[in-house]
Design an enzyme around this catalytic site. Structure first.
Site, mmCIF file in Angstrom:
data_model
loop_
_atom_site.group_PDB
_atom_site.id
_atom_site.type_symbol
_atom_site.label_atom_id
_atom_site.label_comp_id
_atom_site.label_asym_id
_atom_site.label_seq_id
_atom_site.Cartn_x
_atom_site.Cartn_y
_atom_site.Cartn_z
ATOM 1 N N GLY A 1 0.609 -1.318 0.177
ATOM 2 C CA GLY A 1 -0.369 -0.311 0.111
ATOM 3 C C GLY A 1 0.612 1.236 -0.003
ATOM 4 O O GLY A 1 2.207 0.993 0.736
ATOM 5 N N GLY B 1 2.079 2.253 -5.473
ATOM 6 C CA GLY B 1 2.770 2.468 -6.250
ATOM 7 C C GLY B 1 4.263 2.157 -6.281
ATOM 8 O O GLY B 1 3.711 1.895 -8.263
ATOM 9 N N LYS B 2 4.738 1.483 -5.852
ATOM 10 C CA LYS B 2 5.501 0.687 -6.546
ATOM 11 C C LYS B 2 5.410 -0.260 -7.070
ATOM 12 O O LYS B 2 5.526 -1.248 -8.002
ATOM 13 C CB LYS B 2 6.600 0.694 -5.690
ATOM 14 C CG LYS B 2 7.008 1.862 -4.643
ATOM 15 C CD LYS B 2 8.189 1.547 -3.801
ATOM 16 C CE LYS B 2 8.228 2.683 -2.615
ATOM 17 N NZ LYS B 2 8.094 3.485 -1.859
ATOM 18 N N ASP C 1 -0.349 -10.077 7.225
ATOM 19 C CA ASP C 1 0.716 -9.495 8.449
ATOM 20 C C ASP C 1 1.623 -10.673 6.642
ATOM 21 O O ASP C 1 2.275 -11.272 7.282
ATOM 22 C CB ASP C 1 0.451 -10.121 9.605
ATOM 23 C CG ASP C 1 1.652 -9.240 10.300
ATOM 24 O OD1 ASP C 1 2.108 -8.807 10.121
ATOM 25 O OD2 ASP C 1 1.032 -9.247 11.575
ATOM 26 N N ASP D 1 9.171 -2.658 1.533
ATOM 27 C CA ASP D 1 8.879 -0.368 1.253
ATOM 28 C C ASP D 1 8.489 -0.561 2.921
ATOM 29 O O ASP D 1 7.675 -0.333 3.107
ATOM 30 C CB ASP D 1 8.558 -0.594 0.553
ATOM 31 C CG ASP D 1 8.295 1.028 0.320
ATOM 32 O OD1 ASP D 1 8.814 1.623 0.996
ATOM 33 O OD2 ASP D 1 6.710 1.561 -0.308
ATOM 34 N N CYS E 1 11.319 5.137 3.686
ATOM 35 C CA CYS E 1 10.905 6.986 2.749
ATOM 36 C C CYS E 1 11.175 7.711 4.475
ATOM 37 O O CYS E 1 10.742 8.620 5.287
ATOM 38 C CB CYS E 1 9.615 7.469 2.641
ATOM 39 S SG CYS E 1 10.025 9.006 2.072
#
Length: 450
Positions: free
Chosen positions: A267, A270-271, A315, A333, A386
């Site tokens: 979620g 995008g990636k 999970d 990510d 990020c």
């Protein structure tokens, strides 16, 4: 002079950000749709909201000097929002002090009644008697002056300074980083399906190829929602740094088969969208996993153009045990503080606390352990955050290599090969991007194998 609609929209949004922990990127468009402002007034309201949110720390420091108060939290929320917005209007947008004071007093009367109007009037008239450079000297001379003037929590300034040094960058660039975090970001597009050059030629407004990403376009103006390819999912709004991390995951070399792909925390999608397009070209099968149902819905929407993708809710910490050594290529990510994307969510910096790091880093370690378990021998695992903070990046790399027995590959070498151009990166096996150096979010990425 009655309160303008654009300022009313800004105050309503700032109050929701303050009291309900709303995000400007979500709440402001909703209020703008209801208000039906002209494009010019909507742009002004947008700048008031985002500019005020970015520089709240600076304006609060100035108001503390003026009022002698220890905290702006002592004021009623509407007064707080009105003063901050007025400071941005006057100091950053250079609106005439008379007009700013008049509008602020009218706003105070509308939102709070007559009683606080004298206080607001007096504070803003004091503010107007000195220019920005004079206020800058006074704020910087105080305790934690750099944090206050550049509008970041003090603890985060300390962490960012340590991150610059630890990642091999110059810690003297700290102020450049803080300034970059307060600048509005560009709108970048990722071309998932189709030819970037052809898309650039037919768009109705100016776009330029991104500096590093071979699938990216950067918009200088216009609404991406008006682009047909964006609405269809062939193109997506995505920061160039995020694109680069996905390209790193796609092009990391591995031994043996390359057909089973996993995006462990997919979620909002995008990636996963870029991965899905590449998986389709290579004949690979992508599993896009997301723990939260509402974010899985965003993934489904993002991946609508792609058929051979399995989207599931689960999970990620359980995947390694449930599917041992199943995947050839894994992108993790990881959930993080998001301190690399402060340009896009300026209000988020005030909601993070040092204690958040402990909880998030524990989760990251659990996810890394699971990802290592799900990775087959010879496969590749790409860890991305990020956030540039050391606890979420370099510390986790040490955990993966020393505790989990993974081996690092050279992420800078892989990325340079993927984008077919040079990019300035410190020596070492990790990629750390910076807004002040690369014009992207402060993304971190590294590549492991076993």
């Amino acid at each position: 002079m009655s309160l303008t609609d654009s300022r009313r929209v800004a105050i309503d949004t700032l109050l929701d950000i303050d009291l309900e922990e709303a995000y400007a990127s979500i709440r402001l468009p909703e209020i703008l749709r209801q208000a039906q402002l002209s494009p010019r007034d909507a742009a002004f309201a947008t700048e008031l909201v985002y500019g005020t949110s970015r520089l709240t720390g600076r304006y609060d420091a100035i108001f503390r000097l003026i009022t002698g108060r220890r905290s702006m939290g002592e004021l009623d929320p509407p007064v707080r929002a009105i003063l901050r917005m007025a400071a941005h209007d006057m100091l950053a947008l250079k609106t005439s002090p008379h007009a700013v004071v008049s509008q602020a007093v009218d706003a105070t009367r509308e939102y709070c009644g007559h009683r606080p109007t004298g206080f607001v009037n007096g504070v803003l008239r004091t503010l107007s008697r000195r220019d920005l450079a004079e206020w800058r000297c006074d704020v910087l001379a105080g305790r934690d002056g750099i944090a206050h003037w550049y509008s970041h929590p003090s603890w985060l300034v300390t962490e960012l300074s340590a991150a610059l040094a630890s990642h091999g960058d110059d810690p003297r660039d700290l102020t450049k980083l803080l300034v970059a975090n307060n600048n509005p970001p560009s709108v970048d597009l990722a071309v998932r399906i189709g030819d970037r050059a052809a898309l650039q030629r037919h768009l109705p407004f100016d776009v330029e190829p991104t500096l590093y990403s071979p699938i990216g376009l950067r918009m200088s103006r216009g609404n991406p929602g008006r682009i047909r390819e964006v609405r269809s999912g062939k193109v997506a709004v995505q920061d160039e740094g995020s694109q680069l991390m996905t390209l790193l995951a796609m092009h990391a070399p591995l031994e043996g088969p390359d057909s089973a792909w996993l995006d462990m925390c997919a979620g909002p999608g995008g990636k996963a969208g870029i991965l899905a397009a590449e998986a389709a070209r290579r004949g690979a099968h992508l599993v896009a996993n997301e723990v939260f149902e509402h974010r899985a819905e965003l993934v489904r929407s993002s991946l609508a153009p792609f058929e051979d993708v399995q989207i599931r809710v689960g999970d990620g910490r359980e995947i390694g045990e449930a599917e041992p050594k199943k995947y050839d290529r894994i992108l993790l990510d990881a959930p993080c503080t998001g301190t690399g994307s402060l340009r896009r969510r300026p209000e988020a910096r005030w909601r993070k606390r040092p204690a958040d790091l402990e909880e998030l880093t524990a989760l990251q370690r659990e996810l890394l352990t699971s990802a290592a378990g799900a990775l087959r021998d010879g496969g590749v695992l790409v860890y991305v955050t990020c956030s540039p903070l050391v606890a979420e990046t370099l510390t986790q790399v040490r955990h993966a290599t020393k505790t989990l027995g993974l081996t690092q590959l050279s992420a800078p070498e892989i990325l340079r090969g993927a984008i077919a151009t040079d990019i300035e990166l410190p020596e070492g096996d990790n990629v750390q991007l910076w807004p002040h150096r690369h014009g992207t979010d402060a993304m971190f990425g590294t590549v492991f194998t076993r």
